[in-house]
Structures are given as structure tokens and as C-alpha cells.
Design an enzyme around this catalytic site. Sequence first.
Site, PDB file in Angstrom:
ATOM      1  N   ILE A 134      -7.584  -0.872 -17.230  1.00  0.00           N
ATOM      2  CA  ILE A 134      -7.392  -0.400 -15.858  1.00  0.00           C
ATOM      3  C   ILE A 134      -7.147  -1.655 -15.022  1.00  0.00           C
ATOM      4  CG2 ILE A 134      -9.904  -0.391 -15.489  1.00  0.00           C
ATOM      5  CD1 ILE A 134      -9.534   1.803 -13.430  1.00  0.00           C
ATOM      6  N   SER A 135      -6.083  -1.648 -14.241  1.00  0.00           N
ATOM      7  CA  SER A 135      -5.678  -2.860 -13.519  1.00  0.00           C
ATOM      8  C   SER A 135      -6.659  -3.216 -12.407  1.00  0.00           C
ATOM      9  CB  SER A 135      -4.284  -2.661 -12.920  1.00  0.00           C
ATOM     10  OG  SER A 135      -3.316  -2.478 -13.927  1.00  0.00           O
TER      11      SER A 135
END
Length: 283
Positions: free
Chosen positions: A129-130
Site C-alpha cells: 500500500i503506497s
Amino acid sequence: MSTRRPGFPARIDTAPPTAAPARPASAPTAPRAAAPAGVLGAAALRPQTASAASLKPARPAAPVAVSGLGMDSAAVRARMVQRLAAQGLGDEAVLAAMAQVERHRFVDSALVAQAYEDTSLPIGLGQTISKPSVVARMLALLREGRTEPLGRVLEIGTGCGYQAALLSRLSREVYSIERLRGLYERAQANLRPFRLPNVHLLLGDGMLGYPKGAPYAAIIAAAGGEALPQAWIDQLAVGGRLVAPLVTPAGGQALVVVERQRDGIHQRVLEAVHFVPLKSGVA
């Protein structure tokens, strides 16, 4: 144009036979601009100097204490948003979405304490997840110069579903494609409690886009390759914008903004980023 769209969760025709794809009632009939010749790739890069929709879960709950955070999750999330604003993010709609969507619900329980730090986190199957700052930056670029919610948006790489939840508040309709079945199912589970009627999840090859939903006002990708797939360019509406990481001639990655105007394709190359590689197929 037909307004009927695949229901939640939608499926894509390129999924393996076990995915049991469902066909939408009708395909969109919006006129399509002629596709530009060729593919935008690393050799084409020319570096340059450099009110949100209020969809909510059907049964919204008061903020709850999150184990490991040491304080109320809403308060921690507010601090994250304050940091984003202090770093120069000025899009109020994006800031509001980041304040509303609970990032800790999209990460493993062992990582909850880090959910609102500005760091990427593993979500399984070699994916991440960025960082909140990178997600917010890309969403702001999609909306740059616009005050109204986006129209129909295509997301390449659903991952855990966090960005799709944010997009649901910034656009009228979201099609999100994931190639890894494990993450597709995880995103389904993560998003189901929110009951977002404008989000359609798709299991399939994101490099092919989703032509049944085209044309798109915006396309956003969470993986970077050496070229932008021609399918994405073809499915972008006139006046639409694409934001994605792209491998540069030097071998790194940079954010690229592509706009489709009546006179052709225009692109900007922005700051360096680091995303997982763009891959084809379904696994």
C-alpha cells in the site's frame, strides 16, 4: 449513453474461468476519439522542471480506539492530513477523503500502529500500500484544475482497496482492476462494509484496461512499466487525464501525467517515485 453498469463486485472478461465473469447489461456508447499511434514509453519522456463526493459506509460508526495507535484513530488520521497540508497538498477534496477513509482498516493488524505514518506497507503477494503522501499527490494530480468530482475513473491495481475507497469520494464511478486473485478477494472483504455503490471491482489484466467502461475521465495506475499500455491511452476520454509511474531512460521511475486533448496527447514527467513493476496476466 447507457447508465447501467456492472454491479458490485463486477468481474472482467479476461479473468480465469473460475472467476465466473458477469456481463454488464450494455456497453457504453460514448463517442471515442481516435487513438494516437504508438505507445508512450521511456524513450518518449521529456522531463520538465518541476466538494468531494460524500459517500459513506451504510452504518457509519464513531471513531474507535485502534490497538497500537495510542490514541483515537480519527485523531491520528487528522494529524496525517495536517502533515499532508503542511507539505503543500492544497486540494481540499483530497484532504477530506484522506481524513474520512480509515487506512488502518486496509493493513494487517500487526501493522496498524504504522497505518498513519508516511510509509508504504506490505499487503501480501509482494505488493504494498503506497505512502499516504504519494497516494494524495496522485489523486491531486488527477483533479488538478478541477472543482467538481471526477466522472468515471479506472484504477489499475486495486491492491488492498484503500485508494479505491478514496476515489469513491472523489469521482462518480470507479472501475478498479486487480490481477492477483488473493488481493482482489482481500479488497472485496475490505470494501464490503463500506457499501460503496459507485465502486466496481474487477479481476483481470490491468494492462488491457476495461473497454466496457470507457471512455474514462481519469486513469490511475499503482504499478510502473517501461511503457504506458496503448489500451490505457485508447480508453482515456478527450479532456481526460492519466497518472502513472513510468520507467525512465535512466532506469528509475517517475510520475507521468498524460492528458488527451483534441489536438493530441500531452505528457508531463514529474518527481521520482518507486512502485512495484507493471505486469500482465492474471495470477
